[in-house]
Enzyme design. Structure first.
Site, PDB file in Angstrom:
ATOM      1  N   ASP A 188       8.109 -38.290  94.735  1.00 32.42           N
ATOM      2  CA  ASP A 188       6.773 -37.702  95.046  1.00 32.42           C
ATOM      3  C   ASP A 188       6.409 -36.817  93.728  1.00 32.42           C
ATOM      4  OD1 ASP A 188       5.148 -35.549  96.321  1.00 32.42           O
ATOM      5  OD2 ASP A 188       5.826 -36.794  98.284  1.00 32.42           O
ATOM      6  N   LYS A 192      -5.418 -32.508 108.232  1.00 34.38           N
ATOM      7  CA  LYS A 192      -4.426 -33.727 107.954  1.00 34.38           C
ATOM      8  C   LYS A 192      -3.216 -33.458 108.346  1.00 34.38           C
ATOM      9  CE  LYS A 192      -2.555 -34.325 103.845  1.00 34.38           C
ATOM     10  NZ  LYS A 192      -1.226 -34.988 103.763  1.00 34.38           N
ATOM     11  N   ASN A 193      -2.647 -32.245 107.847  1.00 38.75           N
ATOM     12  CA  ASN A 193      -1.271 -31.931 108.328  1.00 38.75           C
ATOM     13  C   ASN A 193      -0.901 -32.038 109.574  1.00 38.75           C
ATOM     14  OD1 ASN A 193      -0.811 -32.251 105.632  1.00 38.75           O
ATOM     15  ND2 ASN A 193      -0.327 -30.103 104.885  1.00 38.75           N
TER      16      ASN A 193
HETATM   17  C1  UD1 Z   1       4.301 -30.084 104.685  1.00 40.25           C
HETATM   18  C2  UD1 Z   1       2.940 -30.612 104.286  1.00 40.25           C
HETATM   19  C3  UD1 Z   1       2.458 -30.014 102.675  1.00 40.25           C
HETATM   20  C4  UD1 Z   1       2.881 -28.645 102.618  1.00 40.25           C
HETATM   21  C5  UD1 Z   1       4.247 -28.348 102.943  1.00 40.25           C
HETATM   22  C6  UD1 Z   1       4.782 -26.827 102.864  1.00 40.25           C
HETATM   23  C7  UD1 Z   1       2.434 -32.504 105.733  1.00 40.25           C
HETATM   24  C8  UD1 Z   1       2.044 -33.799 105.703  1.00 40.25           C
HETATM   25  N1  UD1 Z   1       2.662 -31.857 104.461  1.00 40.25           N
HETATM   26  O1  UD1 Z   1       5.288 -31.065 103.750  1.00 40.25           O
HETATM   27  O2  UD1 Z   1       1.359 -30.439 102.691  1.00 40.25           O
HETATM   28  O3  UD1 Z   1       2.795 -28.643 101.343  1.00 40.25           O
HETATM   29  O4  UD1 Z   1       4.460 -28.624 104.396  1.00 40.25           O
HETATM   30  O5  UD1 Z   1       3.770 -26.207 103.459  1.00 40.25           O
HETATM   31  O6  UD1 Z   1       2.383 -31.597 106.571  1.00 40.25           O
HETATM   32  N2  UD1 Z   1      13.130 -29.118 102.253  1.00 40.25           N
HETATM   33  C9  UD1 Z   1      14.573 -29.406 102.139  1.00 40.25           C
HETATM   34  N3  UD1 Z   1      15.248 -29.924 102.901  1.00 40.25           N
HETATM   35  C10 UD1 Z   1      14.422 -30.789 104.073  1.00 40.25           C
HETATM   36  C11 UD1 Z   1      13.129 -30.404 104.242  1.00 40.25           C
HETATM   37  C12 UD1 Z   1      12.473 -29.796 103.229  1.00 40.25           C
HETATM   38  O7  UD1 Z   1      15.171 -28.992 101.108  1.00 40.25           O
HETATM   39  O8  UD1 Z   1      15.215 -31.277 105.096  1.00 40.25           O
HETATM   40  C13 UD1 Z   1      12.522 -28.507 101.197  1.00 40.25           C
HETATM   41  C14 UD1 Z   1      11.196 -29.310 100.516  1.00 40.25           C
HETATM   42  O9  UD1 Z   1      11.993 -29.960  99.502  1.00 40.25           O
HETATM   43  C15 UD1 Z   1      10.611 -28.128  99.926  1.00 40.25           C
HETATM   44  C16 UD1 Z   1      10.617 -27.252 101.158  1.00 40.25           C
HETATM   45  O10 UD1 Z   1      11.803 -27.317 101.820  1.00 40.25           O
HETATM   46  O11 UD1 Z   1      10.872 -27.593  98.961  1.00 40.25           O
HETATM   47  C17 UD1 Z   1       9.456 -27.154 102.196  1.00 40.25           C
HETATM   48  O12 UD1 Z   1       9.025 -28.511 102.451  1.00 40.25           O
HETATM   49  P1  UD1 Z   1       8.450 -28.612 103.927  1.00 40.25           P
HETATM   50  O13 UD1 Z   1       8.155 -27.288 104.692  1.00 40.25           O
HETATM   51  O14 UD1 Z   1       9.550 -29.541 104.805  1.00 40.25           O
HETATM   52  O15 UD1 Z   1       7.459 -29.652 103.690  1.00 40.25           O
HETATM   53  P2  UD1 Z   1       6.900 -30.916 104.353  1.00 40.25           P
HETATM   54  O16 UD1 Z   1       6.881 -30.912 105.696  1.00 40.25           O
HETATM   55  O17 UD1 Z   1       7.350 -32.050 103.428  1.00 40.25           O
END
Ligand code: UD1
EC number: 2.5.1.7
Length: 425
Positions: free
Chosen positions: A117, A23-24
């Site tokens: 979320d 999915k991801n």
């Molecule tokens: C993706 C996955 C999710 C998985 C996650 C971590 C998808 C659709 N989802 O989510 O299933 O749990 O990776 O492996 O692929 N953060 C910030 N600022 C930003 C971006 C992120 O503070 O600009 C923080 C988030 O709040 C979180 C952490 O970084 O605490 C990790 O987030 P991220 O790796 O970006 O996860 P997603 O891409 O949202």
């Protein structure tokens, strides 16, 4: 009417199961098709609701999209719309991955932001600052993130944290920027590698994926391609934990075991026998699992998406485990449901201490997100009597044929529609 699952505990899960595409990965690959005019074909796509939802997003941007079982064809026109501020986008968070492709392809992106979320706050600051380093101006207006650029120019970008989504949006913007981008502290998840492999097939010049430094040399144009989506390591990991929790024996195919190296190692520590193959693995658990400590970390660490399974196995393990959540702060809401199932748990900030019990005790429970929902089903398999798992539309978003697969493995589970008790307040 919302569906629910009736899960009867006690069965030992045995047999084989094949996982489909991740999915991801598939959602980001679909978005990457925006980068090239023509028809891109993706195979091994999972048959889950997020795929038709993403198809709807791409159609709203001007693409023609067909979804035929595991094959998705996206025909991207010469000119795509910049405006992704419509309902389909707001419906699911992953659609934010069109931000990078739209900015590089059209010089402007307006992407609606989804509401709150269940797993915690998910800011976009790193996505925005990455695009700004490439020369874009970004801001939030009327509930949408906007990026504007007359020209994107390669830059040195260091992420504060290896965010999966920010890495993807920066990559898909930098591939069409002028000159070289060096992305430091990039996410190393297998889904990032999958995206890079497809971008390279499309004509992008980049190296270093799977390591913390990715170097991208921008090109003028990309071309459509055909690509097979990698297997879903989180679904595969769910089956691995299902085997261990039910003292069962499951062979999982369709997945590179190296993508699950640490979760399988942790199962070995818990006492499971693991065999790895080229395209799968087998987990056999001959006795009650032993307690193991877990902490979630970016890849190659233990995935936050398997944290409910870590809590599930610890709830019934012999001994005491400490589980630490380092990625999404609100994921421990799931623990409240586990406690209602009889788990002996104490939450302290982002740690939870679990003293394993011999057996959980059935009661109605409510899924709060995809992985928590799957975790509750696995817990129900280890409870006495019949556990009702509600709000299973979350599970349907991430696990194709979940009930059918579980039944084939010997679980007693059925999907029912119809009135049910309201959730406890
Ligand atoms: C993706 C996955 C999710 C998985 C996650 C971590 C998808 C659709 N989802 O989510 O299933 O749990 O990776 O492996 O692929 N953060 C910030 N600022 C930003 C971006 C992120 O503070 O600009 C923080 C988030 O709040 C979180 C952490 O970084 O605490 C990790 O987030 P991220 O790796 O970006 O996860 P997603 O891409 O949202």
């Amino acid at each position: 009417m919302k569906d629910r699952f009736l899960v009867t505990g006690g069965a030992r899960l045995e047999g084989s199961v094949k996982v489909s595409g991740a999915k991801n990965s598939v959602l980001k690959l679909m978005a990457a098709a925006l980068l090239a005019e023509g028809t891109t074909t993706l195979t091994n796509c999972p048959e889950i609701l997020d795929v038709p939802l993403m198809a709807e997003v791409l159609r709203g941007l001007g693409c023609e999209v067909s979804v035929d079982h595991e094959t998705v064809r996206i025909t991207t026109p010469a000119t795509v719309s910049s405006d992704a501020d419509f309902d389909a986008v707001r419906q699911f968070r992953a659609s934010v991955c069109v931000l990078g492709p739209l900015t590089s392809r059209t010089g402007r992106a307006v992407v609606a932001l989804p509401g709150g979320d269940a797993i915690g706050s998910r800011p976009l600051d790193m996505h925005q600052s990455g695009l700004e380093k490439l020369g874009a101006t970004t801001y939030i207006r009327h509930g949408a993130v906007v990026a504007e650029a007359t020209k994107l120019v390669g830059a040195e970008i260091e992420l504060d944290f290896p965010s999966v989504g920010a890495t993807e949006n920066i990559l898909t913007a930098a591939v069409l920027a002028e000159g070289r981008t060096v992305l430091e502290n990039a996410a190393r998840e297998p889904e990032i590698v999958d995206l890079c492999v497809m971008l390279r097939q499309m004509g992008a010049q980049l190296t270093g994926e799977g390591s913390p430094t990715i170097v991208i040399d921008g090109v003028d144009k990309l071309y459509p391609t055909q690509h097979e989506v990698i297997g879903d390591r989180i679904v595969a990991g769910t089956w691995a934990y299902a085997a261990a929790m039910t003292r069962g024996d499951i062979t999982v195919s369709g997945i590179a075991p190296r993508h699950l190296h640490l979760p399988l190692e942790m199962l070995k520590f818990a006492g499971a026998q693991i065999s790895s193959y080229e395209n799968g693995f087998r987990v056999n658990m001959p006795h009650r699992p032993k307690a193991v400590d877990y902490q979630t970390l970016p890849f190659p660490g233990f995935p936050t998406d398997l944290q409910p399974m870590a809590i599930g196995i610890s709830a019934i393990a012999e001994g005491t485990s400490v589980i630490t959540e380092n990625i999404f702060e609100a994921r421990f809401r799931f623990v409240d449901e586990m406690m209602r199932l009889g788990a002996d748990a104490t939450v302290d900030g982002h740690h939870v201490v679990l003293r394993g019990v011999e057996q959980l005790s059935s009661t109605p429970v409510w899924s709060s997100d995809i992985r928590a929902g799957a975790g509750l089903v696995l817990a129900g398999l280890c409870a006495d009597g019949e556990t009702e798992v509600h709000d299973v539309y979350h599970i349907d978003r991430g696990y194709p044929n979940f009930v059918e697969n579980l039944q084939q493995l010997g679980a007693k589970i059925e999907r029912v529609s119809g009135p049910a008790d309201p959730a406890p307040r």
